[in-house]
Design a protein around this motif. Structure first.
Motif, mmCIF file in Angstrom:
data_model
loop_
_atom_site.group_PDB
_atom_site.id
_atom_site.type_symbol
_atom_site.label_atom_id
_atom_site.label_comp_id
_atom_site.label_asym_id
_atom_site.label_seq_id
_atom_site.Cartn_x
_atom_site.Cartn_y
_atom_site.Cartn_z
ATOM 1 N N THR A 215 0.828 -1.215 0.000
ATOM 2 C CA THR A 215 0.000 0.000 0.000
ATOM 3 C C THR A 215 0.861 1.264 0.000
ATOM 4 N N PHE A 216 2.171 1.087 -0.110
ATOM 5 C CA PHE A 216 3.051 2.260 -0.060
ATOM 6 C C PHE A 216 2.891 3.122 -1.306
ATOM 7 N N TYR A 217 2.785 4.388 -1.074
ATOM 8 C CA TYR A 217 2.688 5.341 -2.181
ATOM 9 C C TYR A 217 3.916 6.239 -2.149
ATOM 10 N N SER A 218 4.654 6.224 -3.227
ATOM 11 C CA SER A 218 5.838 7.055 -3.307
ATOM 12 C C SER A 218 5.430 8.437 -3.794
ATOM 13 N N GLU A 219 5.365 9.356 -2.863
ATOM 14 C CA GLU A 219 4.926 10.709 -3.228
ATOM 15 C C GLU A 219 5.917 11.321 -4.225
ATOM 16 N N PRO A 220 5.424 11.908 -5.287
ATOM 17 C CA PRO A 220 6.343 12.493 -6.272
ATOM 18 C C PRO A 220 7.235 13.549 -5.624
ATOM 19 N N GLY A 383 -9.114 11.883 0.579
ATOM 20 C CA GLY A 383 -9.139 12.096 -0.864
ATOM 21 C C GLY A 383 -8.727 10.819 -1.562
ATOM 22 N N ILE A 384 -9.347 10.547 -2.714
ATOM 23 C CA ILE A 384 -8.927 9.372 -3.479
ATOM 24 C C ILE A 384 -8.738 9.755 -4.939
ATOM 25 N N TYR A 385 -7.861 9.010 -5.567
ATOM 26 C CA TYR A 385 -7.705 9.210 -7.006
ATOM 27 C C TYR A 385 -7.309 7.887 -7.641
ATOM 28 N N SER A 386 -7.896 7.617 -8.810
ATOM 29 C CA SER A 386 -7.501 6.450 -9.583
ATOM 30 C C SER A 386 -7.538 6.820 -11.061
ATOM 31 N N TYR A 387 -6.491 6.449 -11.752
ATOM 32 C CA TYR A 387 -6.493 6.668 -13.198
ATOM 33 C C TYR A 387 -7.593 5.846 -13.868
ATOM 34 N N ASP A 450 -6.428 -15.244 -15.432
ATOM 35 C CA ASP A 450 -7.332 -15.811 -16.430
ATOM 36 C C ASP A 450 -8.786 -15.851 -15.960
ATOM 37 N N GLY A 451 -8.997 -15.464 -14.708
ATOM 38 C CA GLY A 451 -10.351 -15.534 -14.159
ATOM 39 C C GLY A 451 -11.220 -14.409 -14.648
ATOM 40 N N PRO A 452 -12.495 -14.489 -14.401
ATOM 41 C CA PRO A 452 -13.426 -13.468 -14.884
ATOM 42 C C PRO A 452 -13.464 -12.229 -13.997
ATOM 43 N N ASP A 453 -12.678 -12.262 -12.895
ATOM 44 C CA ASP A 453 -12.739 -11.118 -11.984
ATOM 45 C C ASP A 453 -12.155 -9.869 -12.624
ATOM 46 N N CYS A 454 -12.691 -8.795 -12.192
ATOM 47 C CA CYS A 454 -12.164 -7.509 -12.631
ATOM 48 C C CYS A 454 -10.719 -7.377 -12.132
ATOM 49 N N TYR A 455 -9.815 -7.065 -13.028
ATOM 50 C CA TYR A 455 -8.422 -6.999 -12.582
ATOM 51 C C TYR A 455 -8.227 -5.798 -11.654
ATOM 52 N N PRO A 456 -7.230 -5.928 -10.751
ATOM 53 C CA PRO A 456 -7.070 -4.866 -9.758
ATOM 54 C C PRO A 456 -6.579 -3.568 -10.391
ATOM 55 N N ARG A 457 -7.082 -2.493 -9.851
ATOM 56 C CA ARG A 457 -6.666 -1.175 -10.342
ATOM 57 C C ARG A 457 -6.178 -0.356 -9.151
ATOM 58 N N ASN A 458 -5.349 0.554 -9.502
ATOM 59 C CA ASN A 458 -4.699 1.345 -8.464
ATOM 60 C C ASN A 458 -5.597 2.473 -7.966
ATOM 61 N N VAL A 459 -5.642 2.622 -6.636
ATOM 62 C CA VAL A 459 -6.351 3.762 -6.039
ATOM 63 C C VAL A 459 -5.423 4.412 -5.030
ATOM 64 N N LYS A 469 -1.427 16.506 9.409
ATOM 65 C CA LYS A 469 -0.652 15.602 8.562
ATOM 66 C C LYS A 469 -1.550 14.922 7.539
ATOM 67 N N THR A 470 -0.945 14.466 6.475
ATOM 68 C CA THR A 470 -1.672 13.667 5.481
ATOM 69 C C THR A 470 -0.946 12.341 5.315
ATOM 70 N N VAL A 471 -1.700 11.264 5.446
ATOM 71 C CA VAL A 471 -1.111 9.925 5.306
ATOM 72 C C VAL A 471 -1.615 9.328 3.997
ATOM 73 N N TYR A 472 -0.671 8.829 3.198
ATOM 74 C CA TYR A 472 -1.043 8.293 1.878
ATOM 75 C C TYR A 472 -0.948 6.769 1.874
ATOM 76 N N ARG A 473 -1.873 6.155 1.224
ATOM 77 C CA ARG A 473 -1.811 4.717 0.969
ATOM 78 C C ARG A 473 -2.346 4.485 -0.437
ATOM 79 N N GLN A 474 -1.775 3.490 -1.127
ATOM 80 C CA GLN A 474 -2.357 3.146 -2.413
ATOM 81 C C GLN A 474 -2.734 1.669 -2.395
#
Lengths: 818, 299
Positions: A215-220, A383-387, A450-459, A469-474
């Protein structure tokens, strides 16, 4: 000092001893500044006789720019100053590493403080005086050759800035020389002090976390921001540019002075007998050893583990080997005796245990990093963001523009996902907690590609805590399992306000909107409000803005699953329009208009009926009813691959296969079939919630004229996009384009039926069509449309050509939608 | 006067100088002898303010030395491997010293350079080891300091040069009260030049005596006692060593020659002879008393 000799005499004597280093710096800066400047000027001004006045002016500007780059904060000069810092420290205090020299100097009736200061001052003189002299000569040369009077102030300013950096780098190097008793070890020590902090910071604050915390998010920029505080070199070349050069230089200067004073204290307590030993202070040996061995051991563990696909055995092996080898090497260095490599075994064992312990903290997430959930009473908002949900939108003010009469530069402001989550203030935290819990539950769990599940996407998730403070997780989420939370968050007003900055315009910003552009399938257009009075125009714009933003605020995820945008809107600020006007009148930089047009475009969905009605009211007729007659051919190129789960099942990757030849569709019925089943690309990006097929690039080569509005280019309220001038400099009339656009495939040597052609042939075809249609350059992009297909609507002949089964499409559809 | 009190210096676990008390009087040539590692150089470096004592003090004319430039102006230190600036000629270094030492005598420097036939125009790094040692002594003598510290400077000088240097030192001692302090691991190197000798062993000082006092106060007597005269007749003599070979007895005894002579005259032995001791024998006697075998220490 003695009664007869003064400190100045000591300086002179010291300088005499180091005259060789003065010669080196003088020679280096002679080549680095004046000779380089002369070469640059002569190189650019070769052929000056044939230059026009404008060309000459520009050439002089290029010379000045090269001068600025040479003198400015480029890494180059700081790198050389770093080399000189080490050289100066080694030459100034090298006598401390030689017993005879130490005895000689320390037996003299000169206080160590004076000896120290003489060496320090002369190091500055030897480096900075040649720098200043040569920089000024270089400035003089460039000033005379270009007529730029600011050369000397620029050189002086940068000399002062770089001098600050030199003081810091030199002072750190001096400390390394004082702490060691051997020149080579002193130089190694300098490199450690220069870079080790940055390495440790990278290891513990980024590398280990990104390796073991899913879940680590490397802040730019966050890592380099931290590194600049633990590494003098990073501070001086600060890639993050979080502080201005003047500030960084001043801090470097002050820090350098403090370090020099600390160095004087170290020198006063430094034992003369340390000369020839590795370390001057016994007390520092063990701490420095631990500081070196532990990170090396952990890094070695990481490297071995990554080489062998995540095996813990090899991680432990790497740590043991890393600790053992590095400890042995350090013991050999400390004792300057190879036979002492196994000295201080207790230290080695302790370092090994600490390394394994620290590694375990990350490897086994002993502090629960991945399962972090803040207490609700401590959270202000989130706050959340996903491409996978939305692209990052900007406003028309998010650009930087510079026009100095000779050249024009235009840059879009970079907005990161972090910026989006930082500005998002979701207060309905129940859904955010639910989303995070899904993410935590799925963290590190592999999924069947190969399964029918929706593949994981980044959030990306940001917890804005009440303590500031702001704590980030992805998280990598199966969106289908988090469907309800994601939909609720998407539909919230806070989400949309952060995603669509156009919703947050202030009253001033709104009144500053000077015009509105839109994009349809055929390109960018202006809205003609046809108002006689400014007040009426303002009122119309404001009405459109309020209507659109009202409907955008109500946009739901369900709507986006069903609809694709039919057009986009761009609300132009005065600032933006001024830039557009400026570029519009400078044909050399008209390509910037493409970029201007794409900035701040917002989607209009079919269900935005009020907006669409209003657009019609303002005379907008969307050119989305393109039929096969308008298209010469559609070229389909397939990536021949699929989006699949990566090996760890946590992320996706695109798996390429052997590409198949492009499919050129020229049959009108088939073209129509493709048109009926596809959507157009708009500048607002794809609708990420639509089941779009990523595997195809479809380009339709049209016979339509995109430039019908060019004749209105001089109207102030336009950002005219494509200004095509004929030979007389007049805007090309639409009729002439249409007259010449009647080009058939046969004339270009291509069959009317789908054929296999190479990429090269397809390109030739496209260019030939373009040339024939418009009699202009070979760039066909001006009359091509980008189309995209959805999984549930792929024409049969495309399926056949690419051998795509319905089952495959169905599975892919299921795995990519939620 | 140079005075060390409880002077101690350790290098890690190794004690190089261990609680030394030593006084070096003015205008005498003090020789410090001892084996390699005895602590001679360490002592001299502490006296020169190069090394800081771990405990104890060393003073020159009552003033501390370490980090005291004023005190340091009073001596010139010559190490066992003197450093010269790379590629320098003698004059270049002379100018450096002339700037540092207030009493530096350039005329004397020129004179001494000629005396030793040291070429002025040659770079020092082309000098032989002996020439470099002589050059250091030239700088030391020309510096005009009250004290001259020579760390094994005489070792390796040929006898002629040693004699010449000895003469120059003797002249400066009488002329301006120079006090040279010379270390050596070879007692014979110092025998003919020292007024006072200190013997260092394993960081401690075994003895420190004026050479004349030592020679005047210790004697070797060979004698044969008459029958019926027991050895108790020797009571009253400060006997350090005693050897018997048949009836011939050899003793090393402390005391003036007169008092010993009187004692033996009174005994009326068959034969007696008072023999002067060499410096070497004096040291053997003195150190054997303390349980050391000096032959292993310095000879």
């Amino acid at each position: 000092m003695t009664s007869r000799s003064s400190f100045c005499d000591l300086l002179k004597e010291n300088f005499k001893r180091r005259i060789w280093s003065f010669a080196i710096t003088m020679l280096f800066f002679l080549f680095y500044f004046p000779i380089s400047s002369m070469l640059t000027a002569d190189g650019y001004l070769a052929g000056i006789e044939t230059m026009t006045e404008l060309e000459l002016a520009r050439t002089k500007m290029y010379i000045f720019n090269a001068f600025k780059s040479q003198h400015g904060q480029s890494g180059g000069i700081v790198f050389f100053l770093m080399v000189f810092a080490i050289l100066m420290a080694a030459s100034a205090f090298g006598y401390l590493h030689d017993r005879n020299k130490t005895d000689f100097y320390h037996s003299l009736p000169i206080s160590r403080m004076k000896l120290y200061m003489a060496n320090i001052i002369n190091s500055f003189v030897i480096t900075l005086v040649p720098y200043l002299v040569m920089a000024l000569i270089s400035a003089g040369i460039t000033g005379v050759r270009t007529g730029y009077g600011e050369c000397i102030p620029y050189a002086l300013t940068n000399f002062l800035i770089n001098s600050g950096f030199f003081v810091l780098l030199f002072s750190v190097s001096v400390i390394a020389m004082l702490l060691t008793g051997h020149r080579i070890i002193g130089i190694l020590g300098t490199l450690v002090l220069y870079f080790w902090g940055a390495f440790i910071m990278s290891l513990f604050a980024n590398d280990l976390m990104s390796s073991f915390f899913s879940t680590f998010y490397s802040e730019p920029g966050h890592l380099s921001f931290l590194q600049q505080f633990v590494s003098p070199v990073y501070w001086c070349v600060s890639y993050t540019q979080s502080y201005g050069a003047g500030f960084r230089s001043t801090v470097a200067l002050l820090a350098g002075i403090v370090i020099i004073l600390v160095g004087s204290k170290i020198y006063s307590i430094r034992r003369s007998e340390a000369a020839g030993q590795a370390m001057a202070f016994k007390l520092t040996e063990a701490p420095i050893k631990f500081i070196l061995v532990i990170p090396v051991a952990i890094f070695s563990g990481m490297v071995f583990q990554s080489m062998i696909g995540g095996s813990d055995f090899w991680a432990i092996f790497g740590i043991v080997v890393g600790a053992l080898l590095s400890h042995c090497v350090i013991e050999i260095i400390y004792n300057l005796d190879f036979k002492k490599l196994f000295d201080h075994r207790a230290h080695m064992l302790a370092a090994l245990i600490v390394s394994l312990g620290l590694f375990s903290i990350y490897r086994f997430d002993l502090f629960g990093y991945d399962s972090y959930l803040p207490d609700e009473d401590k959270v202000e908002s989130a706050g959340i963001y996903s491409y996978a949900l939305d692209q990052i939108y900007a406003t028309t003010n998010d650009i930087e523009y510079e026009d100095n009469d000779l050249t024009v530069t235009l840059n879009e402001n970079y907005i990161s996902d972090k910026d989006v989550v930082d500005r998002m203030k979701l207060t309905s935290l129940e859904d955010v907690y639910g989303l995070a819990e899904h993410g935590i539950a799925e963290a590190g769990i592999s999924q069947d590609p190969d399964g029918p599940d929706c593949y994981p996407r980044n959030v990306l998730l940001a917890w804005h805590l009440k303590n500031g403070k702001t704590v980030y997780r992805q998280y990598y989420l199966n969106f289908r399992t988090a469907h309800d939370e994601l939909s609720a968050i998407h539909d919230s007003i806070e989400y949309k306000e952060a995603i669509y900055p156009v919703l947050n315009l202030s009253e001033t910003d709104i009144s500053d909107i000077i015009g509105v552009n839109y994009q349809d399938a055929l390109g960018y257009h202006h809205i003609f409000f046809n108002d006689d009075k400014d007040e009426e125009l303002k009122a119309d714009i404001e009405k459109l803005y309020n209507t659109y933003t009202g409907e955008l605020k109500g946009l739901t995820a369900d709507t986006r699953r069903k609809e694709n945008p039919v057009c986009t809107l761009q609300f132009k600020s005065t600032y933006f329009q001024n830039i557009a006007d400026s570029i519009k009148h400078d044909s050399e930089y008209s390509y910037y208009l493409d970029r201007l047009n794409a900035i701040g475009q917002y989607p209009v969905y079919p269900s935005f009926t009020k907006t669409l009605d209003l657009l019609r009211e303002y005379g907008v007729k969307l050119n989305n009813d393109i039929n096969a007659d308008d298209i010469n051919a559609i070229v389909v190129s397939a990536y021949s691959g699929t989006t699949e789960l990566s090996g760890d099942g946590l992320s996706t990757e695109y798996v390429y296969e052997e590409p198949k030849a492009n499919l050129v569709i020229s049959d009108k019925d088939k073209i129509q079939e493709v048109l009926d089943s596809s959507s157009y690309y708009l500048s607002c990006g794809y609708n990420e919630l639509s089941p779009r097929i990523y595997s195809f690039d479809m380009t339709a080569h049209t016979t339509m004229d995109f430039y019908i509005e060019a004749e209105n280019a001089d109207k102030r309220d336009f950002a005219t996009i494509y200004v095509l001038d004929d030979e007389d400099g007049e805007a090309a009339p639409a009729e002439s384009s249409e007259a010449e656009s009647d080009v058939s495939l046969e004339e270009n040597g291509l069959a009317a039926e789908p054929v296999n052609v190479s990429n090269e042939e397809a390109a030739v075809f496209a260019y030939a069509t373009a040339d024939a249609a418009y009699g202009m350059g070979s760039d066909s992009s001006y009359r091509t449309l980008n189309l995209y297909l959805t999984y549930n609507n792929v024409p049969d002949f495309i399926k056949e050509y690419y051998e795509i089964s319905d089952e495959y499409l169905e599975n892919t559809y299921l795995s990519s939608t939620w | 006067m140079i005075e060390a009190k409880g002077l101690t210096k350790k290098y890690g676990d190794f004690t190089a100088v261990d609680n030394i008390d030593l006084t070096i009087s003015d205008s005498s040539l003090f020789g410090l002898v001892g084996t390699n590692g005895a602590g001679k150089s360490t002592f001299l470096k502490m006296a020169a303010g190069i090394l800081k004592p771990d405990s104890g003090t060393v003073t020159i004319d009552g003033d501390e030395v370490y980090e005291k430039p004023k005190t340091k102006e009073r001596f010139f230190y010559i190490s066992d491997d003197q450093y010269f600036f790379s590629n320098a000629a003698p004059d270049e270094i002379m100018n450096f010293y002339a700037n540092i030492y207030p009493e530096f005598d350039k005329a004397k420097y020129d004179k001494l350079l000629n005396t030793f036939d040291l070429p002025k125009n040659r770079k020092i790094n082309t000098y032989s080891k002996g020439m470099k040692k002589l050059l250091s002594i030239v700088y030391g003598l020309a510096s005009g300091t009250k004290y001259l510290f020579c760390d094994e400077t005489f070792d390796g000088l040929d006898p002629v040069m040693r004699q010449a240097v000895k003469s120059l030192l003797a002249f400066d001692m009488s002329d301006r009260g120079l006090t040279p302090v010379v270390t050596s691991h070879n007692l014979r190197e110092l025998e003919d030049i020292c007024d006072h000798v200190g013997l260092l062993h394993k960081g401690g000082i075994l003895l420190s005596r004026d050479l004349d006092d030592m020679k005047l106060n210790i004697h070797k007597v060979q004698f044969v006692l008459r029958e019926g005269t027991g050895e108790e007749s020797l009571n009253g003599l400060d006997i350090i060593l005693k050897e018997s070979r048949g009836s011939l007895i050899t003793i090393t005894v402390r005391g003036s020659e007169e008092s010993i002579d009187e004692h033996f005259k009174a005994l009326d032995p068959v034969y007696y002879e008072i023999i002067p001791l060499s410096l070497e024998e004096i040291f053997i006697s003195e150190t054997e008393v303390k349980g050391y075998d000096i032959k292993k220490l310095i000879l």
